[in-house]
Scaffold this motif. Structure first.
Motif, PDB file in Angstrom:
ATOM      1  N   MET A  75       0.939  -1.331  -0.003  1.00 50.82           N
ATOM      2  CA  MET A  75      -0.143  -0.012  -0.108  1.00 50.82           C
ATOM      3  C   MET A  75       0.913   1.016   0.032  1.00 50.82           C
ATOM      4  SD  MET A  75      -2.992   1.065   2.523  1.00 50.82           S
ATOM      5  CE  MET A  75      -3.969  -0.328   2.042  1.00 50.82           C
ATOM      6  N   ASN A  76       0.363   2.507  -0.668  1.00 52.60           N
ATOM      7  CA  ASN A  76       1.005   3.600  -0.893  1.00 52.60           C
ATOM      8  C   ASN A  76       1.392   3.990   0.788  1.00 52.60           C
ATOM      9  OD1 ASN A  76       1.028   3.773  -3.267  1.00 52.60           O
ATOM     10  ND2 ASN A  76      -0.917   4.678  -3.557  1.00 52.60           N
ATOM     11  N   GLU A  77       2.634   4.855   0.786  1.00 52.72           N
ATOM     12  CA  GLU A  77       2.839   5.447   2.001  1.00 52.72           C
ATOM     13  C   GLU A  77       1.681   6.403   2.820  1.00 52.72           C
ATOM     14  OE1 GLU A  77       6.304   8.411   3.982  1.00 52.72           O
ATOM     15  OE2 GLU A  77       6.444   7.471   2.103  1.00 52.72           O
ATOM     16  N   LYS A  78       1.156   6.912   1.816  1.00 53.02           N
ATOM     17  CA  LYS A  78      -0.136   7.818   2.323  1.00 53.02           C
ATOM     18  C   LYS A  78      -1.432   6.905   1.845  1.00 53.02           C
ATOM     19  CE  LYS A  78      -0.353  12.205   1.349  1.00 53.02           C
ATOM     20  NZ  LYS A  78      -0.514  13.506   0.802  1.00 53.02           N
ATOM     21  N   PRO A  79      -2.100   6.171   2.770  1.00 55.40           N
ATOM     22  CA  PRO A  79      -3.298   5.406   2.135  1.00 55.40           C
ATOM     23  C   PRO A  79      -4.144   6.085   1.627  1.00 55.40           C
ATOM     24  CG  PRO A  79      -2.627   5.286   4.807  1.00 55.40           C
ATOM     25  CD  PRO A  79      -2.009   6.265   4.172  1.00 55.40           C
ATOM     26  N   LEU A  80      -4.739   5.604   0.479  1.00 53.88           N
ATOM     27  CA  LEU A  80      -5.916   6.058  -0.478  1.00 53.88           C
ATOM     28  C   LEU A  80      -6.931   5.365   0.040  1.00 53.88           C
ATOM     29  CD1 LEU A  80      -6.992   7.714  -2.646  1.00 53.88           C
ATOM     30  CD2 LEU A  80      -5.970   5.945  -4.314  1.00 53.88           C
ATOM     31  N   VAL A  81      -8.317   5.923   0.368  1.00 48.75           N
ATOM     32  CA  VAL A  81      -9.251   5.212   0.381  1.00 48.75           C
ATOM     33  C   VAL A  81     -10.444   5.501  -0.380  1.00 48.75           C
ATOM     34  CG1 VAL A  81     -11.245   4.433   2.412  1.00 48.75           C
ATOM     35  CG2 VAL A  81      -8.851   4.887   2.905  1.00 48.75           C
ATOM     36  N   TYR A  82     -11.020   4.569  -0.970  1.00 48.00           N
ATOM     37  CA  TYR A  82     -12.457   4.853  -1.815  1.00 48.00           C
ATOM     38  C   TYR A  82     -13.562   4.813  -0.934  1.00 48.00           C
ATOM     39  CZ  TYR A  82     -10.268   5.144  -6.337  1.00 48.00           C
ATOM     40  OH  TYR A  82      -9.849   5.421  -7.417  1.00 48.00           O
ATOM     41  N   VAL A  83     -14.564   5.774  -0.800  1.00 50.19           N
ATOM     42  CA  VAL A  83     -15.660   5.782   0.066  1.00 50.19           C
ATOM     43  C   VAL A  83     -16.892   5.650  -1.077  1.00 50.19           C
ATOM     44  CG1 VAL A  83     -17.064   7.050   1.757  1.00 50.19           C
ATOM     45  CG2 VAL A  83     -14.637   7.328   1.777  1.00 50.19           C
ATOM     46  N   LEU A  84     -17.614   4.439  -1.018  1.00 50.36           N
ATOM     47  CA  LEU A  84     -18.710   4.270  -1.845  1.00 50.36           C
ATOM     48  C   LEU A  84     -19.982   4.272  -0.891  1.00 50.36           C
ATOM     49  CD1 LEU A  84     -16.406   3.222  -3.302  1.00 50.36           C
ATOM     50  CD2 LEU A  84     -17.806   1.518  -4.385  1.00 50.36           C
ATOM     51  N   SER A  85     -21.010   5.103  -1.508  1.00 48.30           N
ATOM     52  CA  SER A  85     -22.298   5.138  -0.661  1.00 48.30           C
ATOM     53  C   SER A  85     -23.340   5.399  -1.673  1.00 48.30           C
ATOM     54  CB  SER A  85     -22.138   6.284   0.149  1.00 48.30           C
ATOM     55  OG  SER A  85     -23.544   6.546   0.861  1.00 48.30           O
TER      56      SER A  85
END
Length: 271
Positions: free
Chosen positions: A1-11
């Protein structure tokens, strides 16, 4: 995973709930530094597929709040099949509640925001009732859902507040023989106007009690029967000119009168 976490938020709504929960979790890692990409209003499997593929490409994780059971199951299945971490924020909670309550969820997206909207409408109505109480600003008449008209001590103010709790914007106008009602009152829709009629004897008793509560003698002109008759006659003239409905509040509690008004209002909407 990247050093800076990337999060996808689905809703399937705006995604605020999922974002808040994920931010709380992310704050425990990597000094709380992360990137977050929100995908709102997920309504079909195509958006889910595109989001999963994009998240895989960018080595991201997915967090989601989707109440539709079919779409939720699909997202979980696809994430597992493609080996990407997907956090189902709403699913386990709904499943637990369904077991405890022995009742299926409504499966409607965005209900939290509907509740918030309902709350703010109520607050707005209460502020409106205070601002336009007792005829202090006739400009409120044109904006009101309900306009209460009556002489002093016919429960105009408590009725306005009670109806405001039902999200109705209420202005009330006092009727005094020496003061001409505001012109705005006669320009208003008569269907929105409601006259509050009261018997002379009942009003006399109420006003005497009011004077006693203020430490004043009950012989003041405010409770004088002749004066009361004059006010009520003038009230009838104003109401006849407007041509609006009238409720006799002589022997009614505020709640009872309010329910009658709510019924009248609902009938007007349905016409």
């Amino acid at each position: 995973m990247n050093e800076k976490p990337l999060v996808y938020v689905l809703s399937d709504s705006v995604g605020e709930t999922a974002e808040l929960v994920l931010k709380a979790g992310l704050s425990q890692f990597n000094n709380g530094v992360y990137e977050l990409y929100r995908v709102p209003y997920v309504e079909d499997k195509k958006i889910i597929d595109e989001s999963i593929d994009s998240a895989i490409e960018k080595k991201a994780i997915i967090g989601f709040t989707i109440v539709d059971p079919e779409l939720r199951a699909y997202l979980n299945e696809q994430a597992e099949a493609k080996g990407i971490e997907a956090i189902d924020i709403m699913g386990p909670m709904l499943n637990s509640m369904e077991r405890v309550f022995s009742k299926e969820p409504r499966f409607e997206s965005g209900l939290v925001h509907k509740l918030d909207e309902d709350y703010f409408k109520r607050v707005e109505a209460i502020e409106f009732a205070v601002k336009y109480d007792d005829g202090r600003d006739p400009r409120g008449i044109a904006r009101a859902d309900v306009i209460l008209i009556g002489v002093s001590r016919t429960s105009k103010t408590p009725l306005s507040q009670y109806l405001a709790m039902k999200r109705l914007k209420v202005a009330n106008v006092p009727i005094v023989p020496e003061v001409d009602p505001p012109e705005e009152l006669f320009d208003a829709d008569p269907e929105k106007c409601i006259g509050l009629r009261i018997s002379p004897d009942k009003l006399n008793n109420i006003r005497k009690e009011r004077l006693k509560a203020l430490g004043l003698g009950d012989q003041a002109i405010y409770a004088n029967m002749e004066r009361i008759q004059e006010e009520l006659e003038y009230f009838n003239e104003v109401i006849d000119k407007i041509g609006c409905k009238v409720i006799d509040v002589s022997n009614k509690a505020v709640e009872e009168t309010a329910n009658i008004i709510l019924q009248m209002t609902e009938e007007n909407v349905n016409q």
